[in-house]
Design a protein around this motif. Sequence first.
Motif, PDB file in Angstrom:
ATOM      1  N   GLU A  27       2.904   7.908  -8.969  1.00 48.57           N
ATOM      2  CA  GLU A  27       2.132   7.387  -8.028  1.00 48.57           C
ATOM      3  C   GLU A  27       2.601   8.359  -6.668  1.00 48.57           C
ATOM      4  O   GLU A  27       1.879   8.421  -5.719  1.00 48.57           O
TER       5      GLU A  27
ATOM      6  N   VAL B  79       5.411   2.871  -2.259  1.00 53.18           N
ATOM      7  CA  VAL B  79       4.315   3.213  -3.282  1.00 53.18           C
ATOM      8  C   VAL B  79       3.783   1.865  -3.845  1.00 53.18           C
ATOM      9  O   VAL B  79       4.715   0.817  -4.006  1.00 53.18           O
ATOM     10  N   LYS B  80       2.535   1.542  -4.219  1.00 52.00           N
ATOM     11  CA  LYS B  80       2.088   0.479  -4.859  1.00 52.00           C
ATOM     12  C   LYS B  80       2.452   0.232  -6.132  1.00 52.00           C
ATOM     13  O   LYS B  80       2.901  -0.923  -6.531  1.00 52.00           O
TER      14      LYS B  80
ATOM     15  N   LYS C  11      -1.669  14.502  -2.033  1.00 51.60           N
ATOM     16  CA  LYS C  11      -2.956  14.194  -1.056  1.00 51.60           C
ATOM     17  C   LYS C  11      -2.355  14.278   0.418  1.00 51.60           C
ATOM     18  O   LYS C  11      -3.296  15.003   0.920  1.00 51.60           O
ATOM     19  N   VAL C  12      -1.366  13.757   0.622  1.00 49.45           N
ATOM     20  CA  VAL C  12      -1.085  13.634   1.976  1.00 49.45           C
ATOM     21  C   VAL C  12      -0.927  14.958   2.595  1.00 49.45           C
ATOM     22  O   VAL C  12      -1.045  15.710   3.627  1.00 49.45           O
TER      23      VAL C  12
ATOM     24  N   LYS D 262       1.571  11.810  -6.520  1.00 49.16           N
ATOM     25  CA  LYS D 262       0.133  12.109  -6.330  1.00 49.16           C
ATOM     26  C   LYS D 262      -0.268  11.644  -4.802  1.00 49.16           C
ATOM     27  O   LYS D 262      -1.043  12.341  -4.175  1.00 49.16           O
ATOM     28  N   PHE D 263       0.324  10.556  -4.220  1.00 50.31           N
ATOM     29  CA  PHE D 263       0.373  10.234  -2.890  1.00 50.31           C
ATOM     30  C   PHE D 263       0.612  11.659  -1.908  1.00 50.31           C
ATOM     31  O   PHE D 263      -0.109  11.798  -1.210  1.00 50.31           O
TER      32      PHE D 263
ATOM     33  N   LYS E  44       0.861  -1.235  -0.136  1.00 50.83           N
ATOM     34  CA  LYS E  44      -0.063   0.068   0.139  1.00 50.83           C
ATOM     35  C   LYS E  44       0.870   1.417   0.132  1.00 50.83           C
ATOM     36  O   LYS E  44       2.218   1.144   0.390  1.00 50.83           O
ATOM     37  N   ASN E  45       0.304   2.589  -0.277  1.00 55.06           N
ATOM     38  CA  ASN E  45       0.965   3.571  -0.441  1.00 55.06           C
ATOM     39  C   ASN E  45       0.903   3.986   1.197  1.00 55.06           C
ATOM     40  O   ASN E  45       0.046   4.113   1.767  1.00 55.06           O
ATOM     41  N   GLU E  46       2.220   4.358   1.599  1.00 55.98           N
ATOM     42  CA  GLU E  46       2.309   4.915   3.125  1.00 55.98           C
ATOM     43  C   GLU E  46       3.555   5.575   3.260  1.00 55.98           C
ATOM     44  O   GLU E  46       4.546   5.186   2.387  1.00 55.98           O
TER      45      GLU E  46
END
Length: 101
Positions: free
Chosen positions: A54, A42-43, A61-62, A57-58, A25-27
Motif C-alpha cells: 500500500e 497507510v490504511k 500515485k502521489v 502504491k500510494f 487513511k493514506n496520507e
Amino acid sequence: MSAKFIKETKEGTLLLVYVQPKAKKNEIEGIDEWRGRLKVRVKAPPVGGKANKELVKFLSKVLGAEVELVRGETSREKDLLVRLSAEEVKKRLDSTGSLKY
C-alpha cells in the motif's frame, strides 16, 4: 530547504520514510525531524507485506513515478527508490501541501 529524507543516487532518489500502518487513511503526515524521515500513514495492516504494498502504491500515485522498496521490509523505517531526480521528488512532495521545512 533541507530535506534529510531525500538522497540522490545513480538509479534515482532514495526516499527515507517512517510508516504508520493501520491508519484511518493514506496520507503524508509530514517530516519526522528526530528520525530524519518522511512520515507516511497507510490504511493497510503490517501483515503479509500489505502495508508495504500500500505504501509503494500510494507514493507511486502521489509522485507519479515508479517507487520500489529497497530496505526495511519488516521495519517501520523504510528506504524507497523513486525513479525521479531529487529536485523533482521535492517539487512533487511540496505540491501535496503536507510538508513544512
